[in-house]
Design an enzyme around this catalytic site. Structure first.
Site, PDB file in Angstrom:
ATOM      1  N   GLY A  78       0.723  -1.103   0.068  1.00 37.05           N
ATOM      2  CA  GLY A  78       0.071   0.019   0.090  1.00 37.05           C
ATOM      3  C   GLY A  78       0.695   1.310  -0.074  1.00 37.05           C
ATOM      4  O   GLY A  78       0.695   2.101  -0.689  1.00 37.05           O
ATOM      5  N   GLU A  79       1.744   1.135   0.925  1.00 33.71           N
ATOM      6  CA  GLU A  79       2.805   2.554   0.993  1.00 33.71           C
ATOM      7  C   GLU A  79       3.507   2.698  -0.292  1.00 33.71           C
ATOM      8  O   GLU A  79       3.821   3.739  -0.829  1.00 33.71           O
ATOM      9  CB  GLU A  79       3.775   2.405   1.937  1.00 33.71           C
ATOM     10  CG  GLU A  79       3.026   2.352   3.551  1.00 33.71           C
ATOM     11  CD  GLU A  79       2.432   1.033   3.892  1.00 33.71           C
ATOM     12  OE1 GLU A  79       1.745   0.780   4.822  1.00 33.71           O
ATOM     13  OE2 GLU A  79       2.658   0.101   3.197  1.00 33.71           O
ATOM     14  N   SER A  80       3.907   1.421  -0.990  1.00 33.36           N
ATOM     15  CA  SER A  80       4.654   1.723  -2.236  1.00 33.36           C
ATOM     16  C   SER A  80       3.856   2.236  -3.363  1.00 33.36           C
ATOM     17  O   SER A  80       4.282   2.700  -4.275  1.00 33.36           O
ATOM     18  CB  SER A  80       5.110   0.049  -2.563  1.00 33.36           C
ATOM     19  OG  SER A  80       6.050  -0.009  -1.498  1.00 33.36           O
ATOM     20  N   ALA A  83       3.680   5.607  -3.039  1.00 35.25           N
ATOM     21  CA  ALA A  83       5.022   6.326  -3.440  1.00 35.25           C
ATOM     22  C   ALA A  83       4.811   6.526  -4.999  1.00 35.25           C
ATOM     23  O   ALA A  83       5.361   7.494  -5.489  1.00 35.25           O
ATOM     24  CB  ALA A  83       6.193   5.494  -3.005  1.00 35.25           C
TER      25      ALA A  83
END
Length: 450
Positions: A78-80, A83
């Protein structure tokens, strides 16, 4: 140039740094084992110790123009993806820049291998210990580093700042429990927050929490959720058509990213829906495919028939639930049906990404526990693009409403898409702010000669 700020560091930071240095070999053994279980090579496992498996791109062009290296770090998938939404917007604005994306999980590495754009590469993040961080920074020498959501690693932030790296916290989202933990260590919390040149919070409330932890108010800016700007999930057209063919004229709805304690409600909802439409199919995609046997037992106990995708079992006309216990196919399933229930919301998990559902053209159903997307679901629900349910009974009722009223379903789908597009458009201002604050201005684009 290295900036020594040792006098500014709280005593607890020095204790933490010494402890992580001692524990790094043991931590590496654990994380390397997890990566090995997913087929990650020994060479790539050593990236967690700061040993790069890729060369650093050149720092200048042939004519001597500086080429900044911009480093993004996110914990997992999710964070990638958040980004990547920023990287995709920065690429055309910074034609000379190169990008590095780090994460900590094999699943995020697999996804990035399929979705990374040009001028971007992936590495596993170094452990937050002096040796791994020193090796990592010595090799990559980033000009700026952007940490996504709740990635607050004291040793990494301190070392990067001392090397002259501009730092940003983007899509900031800390859980209530995490905020309380940081508040119990106020000196360290303030020290960590003050490393950042800019902090972008998902909502104003989170911005206030960052300021309470010690961030400078003038550096904190609400930005909305960066995941709104993520590219749509990939769709395997061959797999999609194969499932559509197997379904024939049968209707289908999706329950995606479900967690332990939620499948019972989903299965109960489907059992109720079958009373009205005996041919209806549920595609059930647990968040963690390794729980497939557990979920299969729940389906058996409910007296329903199912086929398990990971075992290659056929989706025949008598199958009531298709158990999609595979990784990397959720984009395909969202393209299969306009009705998607997002898990992690009936259980106290915090919810999952509604942007991916709306981008696929589907309407969203969610439980009340969507705290991870507190800035997104209220306007989505208010616009009619999502409906909040409380249990299996209300879930069945919501699905039935959309199955029986095509006009209402179409309006919900349009509303969901509209909310996501409006939030994505707001990210352009975020990009401007980051370029200015992190000194990423690139040279003006070359113009064709007359």
């Amino acid at each position: 140039m290295t900036r020594d700020t040792s006098a500014d560091r709280p005593a607890l930071f020095h204790i933490y740094r010494a402890a992580t240095a001692l524990l790094a070999p043991f931590a590496f053994r654990k994380v390397a084992g997890k990566l090995a279980e997913h087929g990650v090579s020994p060479e790539r496992q050593r990236e967690r110790l700061g040993y790069a498996s890729l060369p650093r791109p050149a720092s200048t062009t042939a004519d001597g123009t500086h080429k900044p290296l911009v480093w993004f770090h996110g914990a997992s998938v999710g964070e990638s993806l958040a980004a990547l939404s920023l990287i995709d917007k920065l690429l055309p604005r910074l034609p000379q820049a190169e990008f590095l994306l780090t994460s900590g999980t094999a699943s995020s590495a697999d996804m990035m291998a399929k979705r990374l754009p040009d001028r971007c590469r992936h590495q596993f993040a170094p452990l937050d210990a002096s040796g791994p961080v020193r090796r990592f920074l010595s090799h990559w020498k980033p000009d700026a580093a952007l940490f996504v959501e709740s990635e607050l690693w004291p040793v990494t932030l301190d070392a990067a700042k001392r090397e002259g790296c501009k730092l940003a916290l983007v899509n900031a989202r800390l859980s209530a429990k995490s905020i309380e933990r940081w508040k119990s260590k106020p000196a360290v919390a303030a020290f960590v927050m003050q490393q950042f040149d800019v902090l972008l919070s998902q909502n104003p409330e989170m911005g206030e929490s960052l300021i309470e932890l010690g961030a400078s108010a003038e550096r904190v800016h609400p930005s909305g959720n960066l995941k709104a700007g993520s590219a749509p999930l990939p769709v395997d057209r061959a797999a999609l058509e194969a499932v559509r063919t197997a379904l024939g004229r049968r209707r289908v709805w999706i329950a995606s990213s479900t967690h332990r304690g939620e499948e019972q409600a989903v299965i109960a909802a489907h059992k109720a829906l079958l009373e009205t439409d005996p041919s209806l199919c549920l595609l059930l995609a647990p968040r963690h495919p390794e729980r497939a046997d557990e979920v299969a037992d729940l389906i058996r106990k409910a007296g329903l028939t199912f086929a398990q995708r990971s075992k290659g079992e056929a989706l025949t006309s008598d199958i009531q639930i298709y158990l999609a216990d595979t990784l990397g196919e959720v984009g395909t399933w969202y393209a299969l049906s306009p009705i998607v229930f997002l898990g992690g919301s009936l259980a106290p998990i915090g919810g999952h990404n509604p942007f991916e559902v709306a981008q696929a053209g589907s309407a969203v159903l969610t439980g009340p526990g969507y705290s991870n997307f507190a800035e997104t679901f209220p306007p989505l629900i208010a616009a009619g693009g999502a409906v909040e349910v409380q249990d299996g009974q209300s879930l069945a009722a919501a699905v039935q409403t959309w199955l029986s009223d095509c006009s209402a379903l179409d309006q919900a789908r349009d509303a969901a898409r509209s909310v996501v597009l409006s939030q994505a458009a707001a990210l352009d201002g975020v990009v401007d702010l980051l370029i200015e604050t992190l000194n990423l201005q690139g040279p003006a684009p070359s113009r064709p000669r007359r």
